[in-house]
Design an enzyme around this catalytic site. Structure first.
Site, PDB file in Angstrom:
ATOM      1  N   HIS A 359       0.786  -1.237   0.000  1.00 50.28           N
ATOM      2  CA  HIS A 359       0.000   0.000   0.000  1.00 50.28           C
ATOM      3  C   HIS A 359       0.813   1.278   0.000  1.00 50.28           C
ATOM      4  O   HIS A 359       0.250   2.360   0.132  1.00 50.28           O
ATOM      5  CB  HIS A 359      -0.927   0.047   1.219  1.00 50.28           C
ATOM      6  CG  HIS A 359      -2.014  -0.971   1.189  1.00 50.28           C
ATOM      7  ND1 HIS A 359      -3.251  -0.725   0.649  1.00 50.28           N
ATOM      8  CD2 HIS A 359      -2.042  -2.247   1.632  1.00 50.28           C
ATOM      9  CE1 HIS A 359      -4.011  -1.806   0.765  1.00 50.28           C
ATOM     10  NE2 HIS A 359      -3.293  -2.745   1.360  1.00 50.28           N
ATOM     11  N   LYS A 547      -8.268  14.057   4.324  1.00 52.20           N
ATOM     12  CA  LYS A 547      -7.411  12.871   4.360  1.00 52.20           C
ATOM     13  C   LYS A 547      -6.418  13.051   5.489  1.00 52.20           C
ATOM     14  O   LYS A 547      -6.320  14.122   6.076  1.00 52.20           O
ATOM     15  CB  LYS A 547      -6.674  12.704   3.023  1.00 52.20           C
ATOM     16  CG  LYS A 547      -5.982  13.997   2.551  1.00 52.20           C
ATOM     17  CD  LYS A 547      -5.339  13.849   1.189  1.00 52.20           C
ATOM     18  CE  LYS A 547      -6.301  13.977   0.015  1.00 52.20           C
ATOM     19  NZ  LYS A 547      -6.538  12.730  -0.687  1.00 52.20           N
ATOM     20  N   ARG A 548      -5.640  11.967   5.792  1.00 46.86           N
ATOM     21  CA  ARG A 548      -4.578  12.127   6.773  1.00 46.86           C
ATOM     22  C   ARG A 548      -3.627  13.248   6.356  1.00 46.86           C
ATOM     23  O   ARG A 548      -3.443  13.514   5.175  1.00 46.86           O
ATOM     24  CB  ARG A 548      -3.789  10.810   6.901  1.00 46.86           C
ATOM     25  CG  ARG A 548      -4.424   9.822   7.839  1.00 46.86           C
ATOM     26  CD  ARG A 548      -4.608  10.398   9.239  1.00 46.86           C
ATOM     27  NE  ARG A 548      -3.397  10.241  10.012  1.00 46.86           N
ATOM     28  CZ  ARG A 548      -3.169   9.245  10.850  1.00 46.86           C
ATOM     29  NH1 ARG A 548      -4.090   8.325  11.054  1.00 46.86           N
ATOM     30  NH2 ARG A 548      -2.054   9.159  11.502  1.00 46.86           N
ATOM     31  N   LYS A 553       1.078  14.478   0.760  1.00 46.43           N
ATOM     32  CA  LYS A 553      -0.294  14.780   0.331  1.00 46.43           C
ATOM     33  C   LYS A 553      -0.487  16.272   0.068  1.00 46.43           C
ATOM     34  O   LYS A 553      -1.468  16.702  -0.498  1.00 46.43           O
ATOM     35  CB  LYS A 553      -1.302  14.283   1.371  1.00 46.43           C
ATOM     36  CG  LYS A 553      -1.336  12.748   1.511  1.00 46.43           C
ATOM     37  CD  LYS A 553      -2.336  12.313   2.579  1.00 46.43           C
ATOM     38  CE  LYS A 553      -2.248  10.826   2.918  1.00 46.43           C
ATOM     39  NZ  LYS A 553      -2.888   9.968   1.910  1.00 46.43           N
ATOM     40  N   THR A 655      -8.363   6.899  -2.015  1.00 46.13           N
ATOM     41  CA  THR A 655      -9.735   6.403  -2.172  1.00 46.13           C
ATOM     42  C   THR A 655     -10.733   7.537  -1.950  1.00 46.13           C
ATOM     43  O   THR A 655     -11.867   7.452  -2.436  1.00 46.13           O
ATOM     44  CB  THR A 655     -10.030   5.229  -1.215  1.00 46.13           C
ATOM     45  OG1 THR A 655      -9.526   5.553   0.082  1.00 46.13           O
ATOM     46  CG2 THR A 655      -9.403   3.953  -1.707  1.00 46.13           C
ATOM     47  N   LYS A 659     -14.435   8.482  -3.754  1.00 46.58           N
ATOM     48  CA  LYS A 659     -15.667   8.814  -3.028  1.00 46.58           C
ATOM     49  C   LYS A 659     -16.182  10.181  -3.471  1.00 46.58           C
ATOM     50  O   LYS A 659     -17.386  10.379  -3.668  1.00 46.58           O
ATOM     51  CB  LYS A 659     -15.405   8.812  -1.516  1.00 46.58           C
ATOM     52  CG  LYS A 659     -15.092   7.414  -0.979  1.00 46.58           C
ATOM     53  CD  LYS A 659     -14.398   7.440   0.380  1.00 46.58           C
ATOM     54  CE  LYS A 659     -13.839   6.056   0.709  1.00 46.58           C
ATOM     55  NZ  LYS A 659     -12.797   6.076   1.749  1.00 46.58           N
TER      56      LYS A 659
HETATM   57  C1  26V Z   1       2.686   4.500   6.959  1.00 43.42           C
HETATM   58  C2  26V Z   1       3.782   5.189   7.397  1.00 43.42           C
HETATM   59  C3  26V Z   1       4.583   4.603   8.482  1.00 43.42           C
HETATM   60  C4  26V Z   1       5.872   5.300   8.801  1.00 43.42           C
HETATM   61  C5  26V Z   1       5.948   6.748   8.442  1.00 43.42           C
HETATM   62  C6  26V Z   1       5.253   7.206   7.221  1.00 43.42           C
HETATM   63  C7  26V Z   1       4.085   6.426   6.813  1.00 43.42           C
HETATM   64  C8  26V Z   1       3.240   6.911   5.814  1.00 43.42           C
HETATM   65  C9  26V Z   1       2.138   6.229   5.417  1.00 43.42           C
HETATM   66  C10 26V Z   1       1.880   5.005   5.986  1.00 43.42           C
HETATM   67  C11 26V Z   1       0.666   4.276   5.546  1.00 43.42           C
HETATM   68  C12 26V Z   1       0.985   3.161   4.665  1.00 43.42           C
HETATM   69  C13 26V Z   1      -0.173   2.328   4.295  1.00 43.42           C
HETATM   70  C14 26V Z   1      -1.367   3.085   3.796  1.00 43.42           C
HETATM   71  O1  26V Z   1      -2.239   3.449   4.534  1.00 43.42           O
HETATM   72  N1  26V Z   1      -1.441   3.274   2.494  1.00 43.42           N
HETATM   73  C15 26V Z   1      -2.614   3.849   1.842  1.00 43.42           C
HETATM   74  O2  26V Z   1      -3.414   2.764   1.400  1.00 43.42           O
HETATM   75  C16 26V Z   1      -4.589   3.200   0.743  1.00 43.42           C
HETATM   76  C17 26V Z   1      -5.394   1.952   0.424  1.00 43.42           C
HETATM   77  O3  26V Z   1      -4.711   1.169  -0.505  1.00 43.42           O
HETATM   78  C18 26V Z   1      -4.228   3.992  -0.497  1.00 43.42           C
HETATM   79  O4  26V Z   1      -5.411   4.438  -1.107  1.00 43.42           O
HETATM   80  C19 26V Z   1      -3.358   5.176  -0.123  1.00 43.42           C
HETATM   81  O5  26V Z   1      -2.924   5.839  -1.293  1.00 43.42           O
HETATM   82  C20 26V Z   1      -2.150   4.698   0.679  1.00 43.42           C
HETATM   83  O6  26V Z   1      -1.407   5.799   1.181  1.00 43.42           O
END
Ligand code: 26V
Length: 808
Positions: A359, A547-548, A553, A655, A659
């Site tokens: 992801h 979003k986060r 972003k 996503t 939406k």
């Molecule tokens: C995790 C971390 C952990 C360490 C520091 C930075 C960081 C940044 C982001 C994340 C999240 C990774 C996983 C995630 O939530 N990915 C999201 O997954 C969605 C569903 O597939 C996708 O639509 C998003 O684009 C993607 O960011």
């Protein structure tokens, strides 16, 4: 659709006795919460009846079961959704009205479980919904956190986190399944013993906890299939209550054992903070994996005897990102240590059963654990991982040119770390990305060495969303209008939304669609007034970024745009743009300073702009606190511009883009993630694209000729001024200046290319909002977005998973 109640009268009778049974009160004396609670419990019990029938059907037919392992499921509220899926919404609504209650009011009392951070967790929930709709025997396996993601409040512009006590009044949808509890061991030491000429291993002196499952029904639209989501909670194995300590008056010490065990499922980690060294997180990962695998194998034994080689014919295990990566080694452990299979046989079963979705390509988000920590906490699992790693290395084709690089990049154990992504790829028969560009990038950068070795493992599964939750349920006015002109088959089959193209040039339809949008904007305005005492004007354009918060972003780019428009209006009262409300919502991980400062900047800019009569005719800024599934469902239907402005190549899919598109917003975005597929489906005329492409970003980075200061100097009047205003007190009244943002941007040489894309972004925004003056053209594009969004239903996504990965 058959309903779960034969008549309104039957519903009222069941409901009245349910209220009496659980509260000891009659309907008239029950509180609103009692009324909600009883209704939810009534629907939950109907759901469980169908669930049992579904399960019996699956057991009898020998259909393949799919287990979706995810450390997050962001399920949202369920009552309204399940009434819709059961076809009982109208009947229940009328029944309640007869009793003198309002369904919407009761639905608003449901807790909104925040068992996820954002996109990844919400995707897992949408996929569960679609599995049930498609009649797949699909089960979620996750964690039941006592406290979900923190609640966000805004004080002096700053994010303040408080705990999310979502279980405080009980959760009507879950059933505790004490009978299915599993003992999970941590630590200890591995002991080898010989039996029949072969060595076996077991772990002794482990510290054990009890994993107790709670089951939540997953109701598929149509009401025929009800699957389940199983989430695990931890408890002490036995009551190790220390009476001596208690008698000494050391109450905390007396109960320490309980606290240690319960800590494992106490909190959800805010996953964008970097989780190195956090032992509890590693325990969570092993716990839900080991408990889940144990359940799966119990079911398999019960239904199919012991022909382990047939496991992949009856079971698929999908790992959502790398958090469940221990599925491979844990399944190996049981097959070789407990079931006494040979390594090769077990390995073939494991790889045929497992599949993996990536992801993110962010390097800091790729999960690793220190070997020291890992091997101490899970000594036997670590041995198995070592063996998987050793065999990977031994079997490596060393005649390939450049094999050393390939081996280094694909190794599981490297530099004192266990690399969870490499473990996941090696243990799985399928690896997928979540949008076309993301899968391409995986194949050509992050996982390129694996792709070179086994290209057939790789495939793309572009994300999707539940169109029932995010269109039918969230936007009832629009849903009614759509159903009026094309019938209601679109609920079942989102591709039917394409039939709306016929109405894109029907002035009366467009007129009515616009009226619904206006009502949705008013609904959001009422929410803001009631919950946050913030007034927003539904007569302005609603420009939405929700979003986060993360640097890639680029919420910062959005607020820079707003600062620039403000500056230009102040300098020149004749500078005209379409009146707009700029709406932001989202949380920042509590340790992510830059993201939190960005939130403070937005609120500080809002504070100044919203109080400045010189600009208020054309602009206002609004930050909606505590973004979560329930308020998201109010925001998407009210949006007209969908801000999808990540640095190209960085957002795996997104996503919220889908939406918002489905709810008729026009995308203002970069060619990133699923935005690219949105433009391909809706056509370039229906969206507004700007900025560097992923290739251009890569090229710029490779060349090394980009200098943020050049951008500053080249546009002193606008961009330079915005940068200066971060520190010159223009926006400092609320809680100070923004040196750290300025430093971050200028000293990192603008890592996210905010300054680089600034010009084309503001330009694109101006061109887009200028077209708002022609409402018919705007409304046509809006409806066209909805009409071409059906492909983004997670029903489509799940069918692709089913046919191309799980073969279920
Ligand atoms: C995790 C971390 C952990 C360490 C520091 C930075 C960081 C940044 C982001 C994340 C999240 C990774 C996983 C995630 O939530 N990915 C999201 O997954 C969605 C569903 O597939 C996708 O639509 C998003 O684009 C993607 O960011």
């Amino acid at each position: 659709m058959e309903s779960i109640f034969n008549s309104k009268q039957e519903f009222i009778e069941c409901y009245r006795s349910q209220i009496m049974a659980i509260t000891g009160k009659d309907f008239e004396h029950a509180s609103d919460f009692d009324r909600f609670n009883a209704l939810a419990r009534l629907i939950a019990s109907r759901a469980r009846t169908v669930q049992t029938a579904t399960d019996n059907r699956v057991a009898k037919s020998g259909k393949k079961r799919v287990y979706y392992f995810s450390i997050e499921f962001l399920i949202g509220r369920l009552l309204d959704n399940y009434l819709l899926n059961f076809g009982a919404r109208d009947l229940v609504c009328q029944g309640l009205r007869d009793l003198g209650a309002d369904l919407d009011d009761l639905c608003d009392l449901e807790p909104d479980p925040a068992l996820g951070n954002g996109g990844l967790g919400r995707l897992a929930a949408c996929l569960l919904d679609s599995m049930a709709h498609e009649g797949i025997a699909g089960y979620g396996n996750g964690m039941r956190y006592r406290y979900g993601l923190f609640k966000q409040e805004i004080l002096d512009g700053r994010q303040v986190e408080t705990t999310d006590e979502w279980l405080a009044s009980g959760y009507p949808w879950e059933v505790r399944r004490q009978d299915k509890a599993v003992t999970i061991g941590f630590g200890g030491r591995v002991v080898g013993y010989e039996d029949g000429g072969r060595m076996y291993y077991r772990t002794e002196d482990t510290q054990d906890v009890l994993a107790v499952p709670y089951d939540i029904p997953v109701v598929g639209y149509g009401g025929k299939t009800v699957n389940k989501l199983r989430v695990w909670s931890t408890e002490p194995l036995e009551e190790h209550f220390d009476l001596d300590a208690f008698n000494r008056g050391s109450y905390a010490e007396a109960d320490a054992h309980r606290a240690d065990a319960e800590a494992i499922s106490a909190i959800l980690y805010p996953n964008d903070a970097g989780e190195h060294g956090r032992l509890l997180r590693l325990k969570q990962e092993y716990l839900f994996v080991a408990a889940g695998i144990s359940t799966i194998l119990d079911t398999f034994r019960l239904e199919h005897g012991r022909a382990w080689s047939e496991l992949p014919d009856f079971v698929a295990i999908h790992t959502n990102d790398t958090h469940p990566a221990m599925c491979g080694p844990e399944l190996m452990r049981i097959l070789i240590d407990e079931e006494r299979l040979g390594w090769d046989e077990a390995w073939s079963i494991v790889t045929k059963t497992l599949s993996y979705t990536n992801h993110t390509i962010l390097p800091e988000a790729l999960e690793t654990w220190s070997i020291g920590t890992f091997s101490k906490l899970l000594p036997r699992l670590y041995q198995i991982i070592e063996e998987i790693a050793r065999r990977w290395q031994d079997d490596f084709d060393k005649s390939r040119t450049g094999w050393q690089d390939l081996l280094r990049n694909t190794a599981i154990l490297w530099d004192g770390q266990v690399r969870m992504a490499n473990l996941s790829v090696i243990c799985s028969h399928s690896v997928n990305g979540v949008a076309k560009i993301h899968t391409d990038i995986l194949e050509h950068t992050v996982l390129k060495d694996f792709y070179a070795l086994m290209p057939d493992k790789f495939n793309n599964k572009t994300n999707g969303i539940s169109h029932r939750r995010f269109l039918a349920e969230s936007n009832p006015g629009y849903a009614r209008l759509i159903t009026e002109v094309i019938g209601d088959a679109w609920l079942d089959d989102a591709s039917q939304l394409a039939r709306l193209t016929e109405f894109e040039s029907d002035p009366s339809f467009l007129e009515r669609a616009a009226r619904v949008k206006r009502e949705n904007k008013a609904r959001l305005a009422r929410y803001m007034a009631a919950e946050h005492a913030i007034s927003i004007d539904p007569n302005t354009i609603f420009d939405v970024q929700v979003k986060r918060f993360h640097s890639y972003k680029r919420q910062l780019l959005n607020i820079f745009k707003i600062m620039d428009i403000y500056n230009r209006r102040i300098s020149d009262p004749n500078f005209a743009v379409a009146p707009t409300t700029f709406i932001f919502s989202g949380k920042a991980a509590s340790s992510y300073a830059f993201a939190k400062e960005t939130i403070r900047l937005i609120n500080s800019v809002a504070d100044v702009i919203n109080a400045d009569a010189r600009v208020n005719e054309i602009m206002r800024v609004c930050f909606i606190p505590d973004f979560r599934v329930s308020n998201a469902q109010l925001i998407y239907p009210a949006a007209e511009i969908s801000e999808q402005i990540s640095t190209a190549g960085m957002e795996a899919s997104g996503t919220s883009n889908m939406k918002l598109m489905m709810n008729g917003a026009i995308t203002l975005g970069t060619l990133d993630g699923a935005n690219i597929e949105i433009v391909n489906l809706a056509g370039a005329d229906s969206e507004m694209i700007f900025g560097l492409t992923a290739e251009e970003v890569e090229e710029l980075r490779e060349k090394g000729t980009y200098f943020a200061w050049d951008m500053y100097n080249a546009d002193r009047a606008r961009l330079g001024r915005v940068i200066d205003e971060l520190t010159d007190d223009t926006f400092s009244a609320l809680s100070g200046n923004f040196e750290s943002i300025r430093n971050e941007v200028m000293q990192s040489n603008d890592a996210n290319l905010v300054m680089k894309d600034f010009g084309s972004y503001v330009d694109a925004w101006e061109r887009l909002t200028a077209t708002y003056a022609d409402p018919m053209s705007w409304n046509r594009r809006s409806v066209h977005n909805t009409a071409t969004s059906g492909w983004f239903s997670s029903d489509r996504t799940i069918r692709e998973y089913r046919d191309e990965i799980w073969h279920a």
